[in-house]
Design a protein around this motif. Structure first.
Motif, PDB file in Angstrom:
ATOM      1  N   GLU A  23      61.842  54.424  46.773  1.00 44.37           N
ATOM      2  CA  GLU A  23      61.005  53.237  47.249  1.00 44.37           C
ATOM      3  C   GLU A  23      59.959  53.834  48.384  1.00 44.37           C
ATOM      4  O   GLU A  23      60.299  54.520  49.433  1.00 44.37           O
ATOM      5  CB  GLU A  23      61.669  52.195  47.576  1.00 44.37           C
ATOM      6  N   THR A  24      58.716  53.392  48.151  1.00 46.26           N
ATOM      7  CA  THR A  24      57.728  53.812  48.980  1.00 46.26           C
ATOM      8  C   THR A  24      56.448  53.034  48.760  1.00 46.26           C
ATOM      9  O   THR A  24      56.377  52.079  47.996  1.00 46.26           O
ATOM     10  CB  THR A  24      57.286  55.396  49.167  1.00 46.26           C
ATOM     11  N   GLU A  25      55.291  53.083  49.708  1.00 45.64           N
ATOM     12  CA  GLU A  25      54.254  52.395  49.448  1.00 45.64           C
ATOM     13  C   GLU A  25      52.982  53.338  49.590  1.00 45.64           C
ATOM     14  O   GLU A  25      53.256  54.328  50.320  1.00 45.64           O
ATOM     15  CB  GLU A  25      54.144  51.299  50.615  1.00 45.64           C
ATOM     16  N   PHE A  26      51.810  52.963  49.098  1.00 47.76           N
ATOM     17  CA  PHE A  26      50.683  53.912  49.027  1.00 47.76           C
ATOM     18  C   PHE A  26      49.485  52.960  49.485  1.00 47.76           C
ATOM     19  O   PHE A  26      49.630  51.499  49.000  1.00 47.76           O
ATOM     20  CB  PHE A  26      50.675  54.542  47.794  1.00 47.76           C
ATOM     21  N   VAL A  27      48.447  53.511  49.887  1.00 47.73           N
ATOM     22  CA  VAL A  27      47.250  52.578  50.317  1.00 47.73           C
ATOM     23  C   VAL A  27      46.058  53.590  50.067  1.00 47.73           C
ATOM     24  O   VAL A  27      45.930  54.792  50.238  1.00 47.73           O
ATOM     25  CB  VAL A  27      47.223  52.046  51.676  1.00 47.73           C
ATOM     26  N   LEU A  28      45.004  52.842  49.422  1.00 49.85           N
ATOM     27  CA  LEU A  28      43.741  53.619  49.409  1.00 49.85           C
ATOM     28  C   LEU A  28      42.576  52.933  49.853  1.00 49.85           C
ATOM     29  O   LEU A  28      42.631  51.392  49.531  1.00 49.85           O
ATOM     30  CB  LEU A  28      43.278  53.763  47.893  1.00 49.85           C
ATOM     31  N   GLN A  29      41.794  53.147  50.932  1.00 51.35           N
ATOM     32  CA  GLN A  29      40.835  52.543  51.727  1.00 51.35           C
ATOM     33  C   GLN A  29      39.664  52.977  51.284  1.00 51.35           C
ATOM     34  O   GLN A  29      39.115  54.147  51.685  1.00 51.35           O
ATOM     35  CB  GLN A  29      41.224  52.710  53.119  1.00 51.35           C
ATOM     36  N   LEU A  30      38.587  51.983  50.958  1.00 49.64           N
ATOM     37  CA  LEU A  30      37.340  52.397  50.475  1.00 49.64           C
ATOM     38  C   LEU A  30      36.183  51.365  51.325  1.00 49.64           C
ATOM     39  O   LEU A  30      36.563  50.588  51.553  1.00 49.64           O
ATOM     40  CB  LEU A  30      37.122  52.212  49.077  1.00 49.64           C
ATOM     41  N   ASN A  31      34.969  51.845  51.376  1.00 58.22           N
ATOM     42  CA  ASN A  31      34.234  51.134  52.185  1.00 58.22           C
ATOM     43  C   ASN A  31      32.703  50.619  50.966  1.00 58.22           C
ATOM     44  O   ASN A  31      32.594  51.734  50.130  1.00 58.22           O
ATOM     45  CB  ASN A  31      33.201  51.792  53.292  1.00 58.22           C
ATOM     46  N   LEU A  32      32.317  49.478  50.846  1.00 58.51           N
ATOM     47  CA  LEU A  32      31.576  49.004  49.954  1.00 58.51           C
ATOM     48  C   LEU A  32      30.069  49.214  50.490  1.00 58.51           C
ATOM     49  O   LEU A  32      29.958  48.755  51.614  1.00 58.51           O
ATOM     50  CB  LEU A  32      31.627  47.578  49.189  1.00 58.51           C
ATOM     51  N   LEU A  33      29.087  49.723  49.934  1.00 58.64           N
ATOM     52  CA  LEU A  33      27.649  49.990  50.401  1.00 58.64           C
ATOM     53  C   LEU A  33      26.653  49.334  49.527  1.00 58.64           C
ATOM     54  O   LEU A  33      27.038  48.970  48.442  1.00 58.64           O
ATOM     55  CB  LEU A  33      27.417  51.536  50.699  1.00 58.64           C
ATOM     56  N   PRO A  34      25.566  48.887  50.218  1.00 56.40           N
ATOM     57  CA  PRO A  34      24.524  48.333  49.417  1.00 56.40           C
ATOM     58  C   PRO A  34      24.107  49.273  48.309  1.00 56.40           C
ATOM     59  O   PRO A  34      24.242  50.293  48.280  1.00 56.40           O
ATOM     60  CB  PRO A  34      23.260  48.128  50.297  1.00 56.40           C
ATOM     61  N   PRO A  35      23.702  48.535  47.182  1.00 59.38           N
ATOM     62  CA  PRO A  35      23.638  47.074  46.822  1.00 59.38           C
ATOM     63  C   PRO A  35      25.010  46.520  46.552  1.00 59.38           C
ATOM     64  O   PRO A  35      25.904  47.285  45.668  1.00 59.38           O
ATOM     65  CB  PRO A  35      22.591  46.849  45.747  1.00 59.38           C
ATOM     66  N   PHE A  36      25.558  45.450  47.113  1.00 64.39           N
ATOM     67  CA  PHE A  36      26.872  44.933  47.104  1.00 64.39           C
ATOM     68  C   PHE A  36      27.066  44.264  45.872  1.00 64.39           C
ATOM     69  O   PHE A  36      26.291  43.537  45.585  1.00 64.39           O
ATOM     70  CB  PHE A  36      27.057  43.834  48.351  1.00 64.39           C
ATOM     71  N   PRO A  37      28.407  44.389  45.357  1.00 61.47           N
ATOM     72  CA  PRO A  37      28.530  43.992  44.039  1.00 61.47           C
ATOM     73  C   PRO A  37      28.955  42.322  44.431  1.00 61.47           C
ATOM     74  O   PRO A  37      29.328  41.899  45.499  1.00 61.47           O
ATOM     75  CB  PRO A  37      29.831  44.499  43.319  1.00 61.47           C
ATOM     76  N   LYS A  38      28.873  41.616  43.232  1.00 62.27           N
ATOM     77  CA  LYS A  38      29.174  40.292  43.675  1.00 62.27           C
ATOM     78  C   LYS A  38      30.945  40.035  43.364  1.00 62.27           C
ATOM     79  O   LYS A  38      31.238  39.713  42.435  1.00 62.27           O
ATOM     80  CB  LYS A  38      28.278  39.167  42.530  1.00 62.27           C
ATOM     81  N   LEU A  39      31.510  39.816  44.374  1.00 66.94           N
ATOM     82  CA  LEU A  39      33.191  39.804  44.508  1.00 66.94           C
ATOM     83  C   LEU A  39      33.441  38.453  45.332  1.00 66.94           C
ATOM     84  O   LEU A  39      34.739  38.113  45.077  1.00 66.94           O
ATOM     85  CB  LEU A  39      33.509  40.871  44.998  1.00 66.94           C
ATOM     86  N   ASN A  40      32.734  37.475  45.800  1.00 66.68           N
ATOM     87  CA  ASN A  40      33.302  36.472  46.531  1.00 66.68           C
ATOM     88  C   ASN A  40      33.605  35.294  45.650  1.00 66.68           C
ATOM     89  O   ASN A  40      32.885  34.705  44.931  1.00 66.68           O
ATOM     90  CB  ASN A  40      32.457  36.092  47.446  1.00 66.68           C
ATOM     91  N   PRO A  41      34.847  35.058  45.489  1.00 67.65           N
ATOM     92  CA  PRO A  41      35.393  33.882  44.737  1.00 67.65           C
ATOM     93  C   PRO A  41      35.058  32.564  44.950  1.00 67.65           C
ATOM     94  O   PRO A  41      35.220  31.398  44.496  1.00 67.65           O
ATOM     95  CB  PRO A  41      36.752  34.050  44.445  1.00 67.65           C
ATOM     96  N   VAL A  42      34.648  32.302  46.433  1.00 70.52           N
ATOM     97  CA  VAL A  42      34.374  30.801  46.964  1.00 70.52           C
ATOM     98  C   VAL A  42      33.113  30.772  47.629  1.00 70.52           C
ATOM     99  O   VAL A  42      32.422  31.995  48.022  1.00 70.52           O
ATOM    100  CB  VAL A  42      35.443  30.531  47.958  1.00 70.52           C
ATOM    101  N   ASP A  43      32.616  29.586  47.907  1.00 72.63           N
ATOM    102  CA  ASP A  43      31.264  29.511  48.715  1.00 72.63           C
ATOM    103  C   ASP A  43      31.964  28.790  49.904  1.00 72.63           C
ATOM    104  O   ASP A  43      32.249  27.547  50.027  1.00 72.63           O
ATOM    105  CB  ASP A  43      30.399  28.710  47.785  1.00 72.63           C
TER     106      ASP A  43
END
Length: 311
Positions: free
Chosen positions: A108-128
């Motif tokens: 057993e183990t864990e992994f992580v991938l870290q990325l930064n989003l840059l403009p133009p930003f995609p529409k990802l916010n599910p709430v106002d």
């Protein structure tokens, strides 16, 4: 007759796709609107079980071609095909060696991938998310500000957790506390409130598309003039942290994720969750001293001159 032996291999117990939103400088003055929150970080977390070895296993992250990304760890390949951008990483390079090397968990183990989003930003916010402070200019040695936090779901939310916190530090001669909250009957001043309350088992608060919720927080600002060493007008009032969780699938937004072995076979993914993290720091103008405009005098300038008395 015993069951025939089956081929065993690693399994991804859960896959979490987390998108973080904040304002451009993590602060706003007086009023926050949805358009002010921008996605900046995209983190992919996963937990693996049943792994004898991860040699030759690859993680593939697929985005729309126009997605602009920056990464802390460069991918093994970065290609564009059929309108999609495909990042490929060797899975061993993403294992969280820093935090879990000492755990005696076989396979057993864990992994992580870290990325930064840059403009133009995609529409990802599910709430106002909207926040407003009233008043946004506060005056007085002992005064109150009411902050309204409004949520309206654009997508289904399985669970949310909202934390509202007054500044944990104190400016010299000044203290900010939460004295009232529409989501709880507060008897004593607090530094933070949550929705839902912290308890086990953890309560679930969900939102259907179009459903709205509103919360009001009353903060008390109290000044001690004898302890003030400086006068600053703009102050932090309330920090908002909203965590949203929704059941998802490996190929659903914000990106498609797959893990493939050296023979091109996909590793099973048992559970996929999408997480959205929104943070914002509300600021207002505050002074303990009343500010009054000087009333204009009815006398002419020359009449206000003081005549010197001859010696």
């Amino acid at each position: 007759m015993p069951d025939a032996p089956t081929e065993r291999g690693p399994v991804i117990e859960y896959l979490l796709k987390e998108v973080s939103f904040s304002t451009c400088d993590d602060k706003f003055f007086g009023e926050l609107e949805k358009e002010m929150l921008i996605p900046n970080n995209l983190n992919i977390y996963g937990r693996i079980s049943g792994a004898e070895s991860l040699h030759g296993y690859r993680l593939q992250a697929e985005f729309p071609e126009d997605t602009v990304l920056a990464y802390l760890k460069a991918p093994a390949t970065n290609s564009v095909k059929d309108g999609k951008r495909l990042l490929t990483y060797m899975l061993e390079d993403l294992v969280n060696y820093e935090d879990y090397w000492w755990l005696p968990l076989h396979g057993e183990t864990e992994f992580v991938l870290q990325l930064n989003l840059l403009p133009p930003f995609p529409k990802l916010n599910p709430v106002d998310l909207r926040i407003s402070c009233n008043p946004d200019v506060a005056v007085g040695v002992d005064t109150y500000v009411t902050t309204t936090v409004g949520l309206q779901a654009e997508q289904h939310i399985d669970n949310l957790f909202l934390t509202l916190s007054a500044p944990s530090y104190r400016d010299p001669g000044m203290q900010v506390t939460i004295s009232g909250f529409s989501g709880d009957d507060i008897q004593e001043p607090r530094q933070s409130v949550t929705v839902p309350e912290k308890q086990f088992p953890f309560p679930r608060v969900n939102l259907k598309p179009g459903e709205a919720k509103e919360y009001k927080v009353k903060t008390r600002i109290k000044a001690d003039l004898t302890g003030m060493t400086r006068l600053k007008c703009q102050h932090n009032l309330l920090h908002t942290k909203l965590v949203l969780l929704s059941e998802s699938a490996p190929r659903e937004p914000p990106c498609s994720i797959s893990v493939i072995d050296s023979n091109g076979r996909q590793v099973p993914i048992k559970k996929t969750e999408r997480s959205t993290l929104l943070t914002a720091q509300a600021q207002i103008m505050y002074t303990p001293f009343s500010i009054r405009r000087e009333e204009p005098s009815s006398k002419k300038p020359e009449e206000r001159l003081v005549q010197a008395t001859p010696a």
